[in-house]
Structures are given as structure tokens and as C-alpha cells.
Design a protein around this motif. Sequence first.
Motif, PDB file in Angstrom:
ATOM      1  N   GLY A   1      -6.172  -1.755  -4.733  1.00  0.00           N
ATOM      2  CA  GLY A   1      -6.537  -1.155  -6.012  1.00  0.00           C
ATOM      3  C   GLY A   1      -5.768   0.133  -6.219  1.00  0.00           C
ATOM      4  N   LEU A   2      -5.233   0.280  -7.412  1.00  0.00           N
ATOM      5  CA  LEU A   2      -4.546   1.513  -7.794  1.00  0.00           C
ATOM      6  C   LEU A   2      -5.555   2.260  -8.666  1.00  0.00           C
ATOM      7  CD1 LEU A   2      -1.779   2.915  -7.625  1.00  0.00           C
ATOM      8  CD2 LEU A   2      -0.972   1.401  -9.417  1.00  0.00           C
ATOM      9  N   ILE A   3      -5.952   3.427  -8.213  1.00  0.00           N
ATOM     10  CA  ILE A   3      -7.050   4.142  -8.890  1.00  0.00           C
ATOM     11  C   ILE A   3      -6.479   5.016 -10.000  1.00  0.00           C
ATOM     12  CG2 ILE A   3      -9.009   5.708  -8.509  1.00  0.00           C
ATOM     13  CD1 ILE A   3      -8.405   4.818  -5.407  1.00  0.00           C
TER      14      ILE A   3
ATOM     15  N   GLY B   1      -4.507   7.705  -6.502  1.00  0.00           N
ATOM     16  CA  GLY B   1      -4.463   7.119  -5.170  1.00  0.00           C
ATOM     17  C   GLY B   1      -4.596   5.605  -5.189  1.00  0.00           C
ATOM     18  N   GLU B   2      -4.659   5.043  -4.014  1.00  0.00           N
ATOM     19  CA  GLU B   2      -4.800   3.583  -3.895  1.00  0.00           C
ATOM     20  C   GLU B   2      -5.680   3.292  -2.696  1.00  0.00           C
ATOM     21  OE1 GLU B   2      -3.276   0.740  -1.841  1.00  0.00           O
ATOM     22  OE2 GLU B   2      -3.239   2.221  -0.249  1.00  0.00           O
ATOM     23  N   ARG B   3      -6.250   2.086  -2.662  1.00  0.00           N
ATOM     24  CA  ARG B   3      -7.064   1.698  -1.502  1.00  0.00           C
ATOM     25  C   ARG B   3      -7.089   0.171  -1.409  1.00  0.00           C
ATOM     26  NH1 ARG B   3     -11.911   4.105  -4.737  1.00  0.00           N
ATOM     27  NH2 ARG B   3     -12.351   2.390  -6.140  1.00  0.00           N
ATOM     28  N   GLY B   4      -7.607  -0.325  -0.312  1.00  0.00           N
ATOM     29  CA  GLY B   4      -7.719  -1.769  -0.167  1.00  0.00           C
ATOM     30  C   GLY B   4      -7.427  -2.216   1.242  1.00  0.00           C
ATOM     31  N   VAL B   5      -7.394  -3.516   1.430  1.00  0.00           N
ATOM     32  CA  VAL B   5      -7.112  -4.128   2.731  1.00  0.00           C
ATOM     33  C   VAL B   5      -6.154  -5.296   2.486  1.00  0.00           C
ATOM     34  CG1 VAL B   5      -8.130  -5.100   4.835  1.00  0.00           C
ATOM     35  CG2 VAL B   5      -9.539  -3.643   3.372  1.00  0.00           C
TER      36      VAL B   5
ATOM     37  N   SER C   1       0.829  -1.195   0.000  1.00  0.00           N
ATOM     38  CA  SER C   1       0.000   0.000   0.000  1.00  0.00           C
ATOM     39  C   SER C   1       0.874   1.260   0.000  1.00  0.00           C
ATOM     40  CB  SER C   1      -0.901  -0.031   1.237  1.00  0.00           C
ATOM     41  OG  SER C   1      -1.433   1.221   1.494  1.00  0.00           O
ATOM     42  N   SER C   2       1.920   1.263   0.852  1.00  0.00           N
ATOM     43  CA  SER C   2       2.761   2.462   0.924  1.00  0.00           C
ATOM     44  C   SER C   2       3.485   2.697  -0.401  1.00  0.00           C
ATOM     45  CB  SER C   2       3.756   2.367   2.084  1.00  0.00           C
ATOM     46  OG  SER C   2       4.705   1.357   1.805  1.00  0.00           O
TER      47      SER C   2
END
Length: 423
Positions: free
Chosen positions: A353-355, A344-348, A328-329
Amino acid sequence: MSTNAELIAIGNEVLLSNYRQAPIVLDHGKGCELWDVEGRRFLDLYGGIAVSALGHAHPALVHALQTQAGKLLHASNLVWNEPAVLLARKLVGLTRPAAGGPPALARAFLCNSGTEAMEACVKLARRHAFLKGETQRTRFVAFKNSFHGRSMGALPLTGTPKYWEGFGADLERVVHVDFGQLDQVRTYLEAHPREVCGIVVEPVQGEGGVLPAQPGFLAGLRALADEFGALLIVDEIQTGIGRTGRWFGYQHAGITPDMIPLAKGLGGGMPIGAMLVKESLNGVLGPGTHGTTFGGNPIACAAALAVLETMEKDDLVARAAETGEYLSSKLREVAKKLPGVFDGERGVGLLRGLIMARGVEARQMLAAARDKGVLLSVASERVLRVTPPLVIERATIDEAITAIEAAAATITVPSPRDTQPSR
Ligand SMILES: Cc1ncc(COP(=O)(O)O)c(C=O)c1O
């Protein structure tokens, strides 16, 4: 030996054209590396769409498959077989609450894919109501933008209209409300008391663009399901088996679903699915009511058992949480460096996901990354999905990130007036 082009030409003639495959023919893999039939190397950052939990050719999985293949490939559900029994015990054991006590989901139904596991959940929920004499309780609440499979039972739950078109999906019996909007769920339940048999939700909408459920959402659904007499089905097909840094995605929310469908990572690449249910639901699908010839197949179960045992031995669930933070970082850094391409990016855990920035298609980036030797997948038009094997090392992530950055530099960034808002 055939080339990629030769094999693809044959495939284009004889395989149904329902997929949009990348122009490569994979031949073999080792860990997080893959090679095509011409010897070109790729880094596996897609994990066969969140499947290859142990990477490729993991010795424990290879050994389990070879051993079981030499003993018994198939038995059918007319008899018991050892790998199926041991797998079911292992799976339900993973739902044991951290504080101890019996497994939260104490019974397993074994099948062959995620869709089949979801289909079993649909049937169980409907029959549960039927057996209680509530024959009008046949509807489901599901969420917009969700994905739950493509069989005629699972398809109407999937909350993305492009999957329904022309298939006669039974949309009458499913309402799709906005993901995260508990008030919309309540409004529907209040308007249709005693009609809803199940609420179906992904802890992280995977195919829909890697959208994690907001804090409190699953707990809110649990409460609503209890209040209105519906079953809560948490679709763990993509989020389960350690992908999010817990064995199951629901465990982040501190709730217990009534049932979960599983597949993907479970077999480490062997096709297998499972439905886990609470003890109180055992008996709803009595002998003869539901089944499948290959379900509980010894070789698929031996593979899944090897996956789960290796994950326990190597602490891969905790590692997925840790490596997920690292990934993530790194993705965030890339997104920051290239704001024309990424937003940006998100997820767990290791479901990230790379937006894409406005005007950039995830498919463009997918192809550019492949050209630089990194395999990814897309989740919605605007999100590049990153779901590597759970065994991925930081060094492999670093190598992939360098390649993704180089790939992003080749993308033509649209001028602001050509852009569309990203979702
Ligand atoms: C959340 C979810 N549910 C169901 C499915 C369907 O599973 P399968 O493709 O194994 O049938 C998928 C597959 O992507 C999924 O991600």
C-alpha cells in the motif's frame, strides 16, 4: 469494433450500477500488460485485485483451460472429477509444515468465490459447536476495519460499517475489536465464555488499507482460541496463494489456523474459492449439509491446478517475496521524493500500500496513474493498493514507478490547513 465510450454507454444502461468502474473497457492482456478496446496499453499493477497471479494469457493456464474445455466443463457434485481431486490434494499439500509431517489443513471444500469460502467457514464453525451440544456458541470475534465478504454470513464479520448499512446484517452475533488488540479479544471472551464459536482475522487487512498484523498477534489469537474453545479462521482470500511471499499469510506467524478461506489468486482469473480445514473438522459438514452446484467445477479446478503447478515450477512464492522487497524499496523512494502526495508505504510481499499524504485522496492518485498508463486499486480512502501479478519483472516495476511519479506530479497538493489526518 466498439470504442470505450460506446461500450460504457451500453453498460451504464443495462448493468446494475453497484460499481464505480474506471472509464476503460479492457480487451486483452499479456503478462503484466493490458490493452483496452481502443488499443491503449496499461501496466497491470492491480492484478484484477490480487487475482491474476500468473499475469495474463500465461501459456500454461491457457493450455489447461483449452484442454479441459475440450474434455469436460462441468460435472456437479453428484460425481467425482479428476481436476477437483487433484487440486484438493495439491492445496492441502501446501499446508504441510516446513519440518515435514502431514498437512496442517488436510481437507478442502471447493466453491466459487472468496465470500462463499468465508460463508462455509461461518457455517462450519457454528455447526461444529452445535454438534458438540454447545448451542449457545454462535458468536464470532472479528476486527474493526476488516473485510471478509458481503454475503449475509460474511457481511457481519466485515468490520467496516459502510458495508452493513441497510442490509440487516446480523451484527448481534459479531463483536469487532481493534485489530492487534489481544486484550480486547480476551476481555470479550471472558465476558462471554462459551458463546464464541470462531475468531476471524486477516493476516494483512487488505481492503482496510494494507495493514499487516503485528508480530505475535496471530499467535496470541491462536492461544486465545484454544483457551476459550473457539475456532481460529484466518482469512487468506487476499493474502493466500503466494501473495505475501509464503503460500499462506499465516505461515509467517508460525501458527496453524483451524480453517482458511481462499479465492482470488487461486484460479489465476478463473472464479474459484476453497475452504481448507483441519482433519478433525472433517465430518462437521456431513453429506447434504452444505454444497454448491459449481463447486469443484472441472475447468476452474484445472485452471487452479495449472496456477499452483506453474507457481511451484517457477518458484513464484519466493519470487513474490524478493520482488515485493524491490517494489517496496521503489515505492518508499517515490514516497520520500513526494512528501506532499505520499506518506510512506507498507505491506508484505506483493501486497503493498502506498499511503497518501494528508488531504490527498487515493482515488485522485488512482485516476492520475491510470492517465499515465498504470492500473492500481484503492484500499481505504487513503491507501493506493499495489498488487501486481506474481510474475512481474523488475523492469516492469521500474516503468510503473516512473509513471506513478509522473502521475503524482500532476496532483494538486492541498494547503496544510485543508488537510485531514491520514489513517
Ligand atoms: C480478505 C478478503 N476476504 C473476503 C473477500 C471476498 O472475496 P470475493 O470478492 O471473492 O467474494 C475479499 C475480497 O476482496 C477479501 O479481500
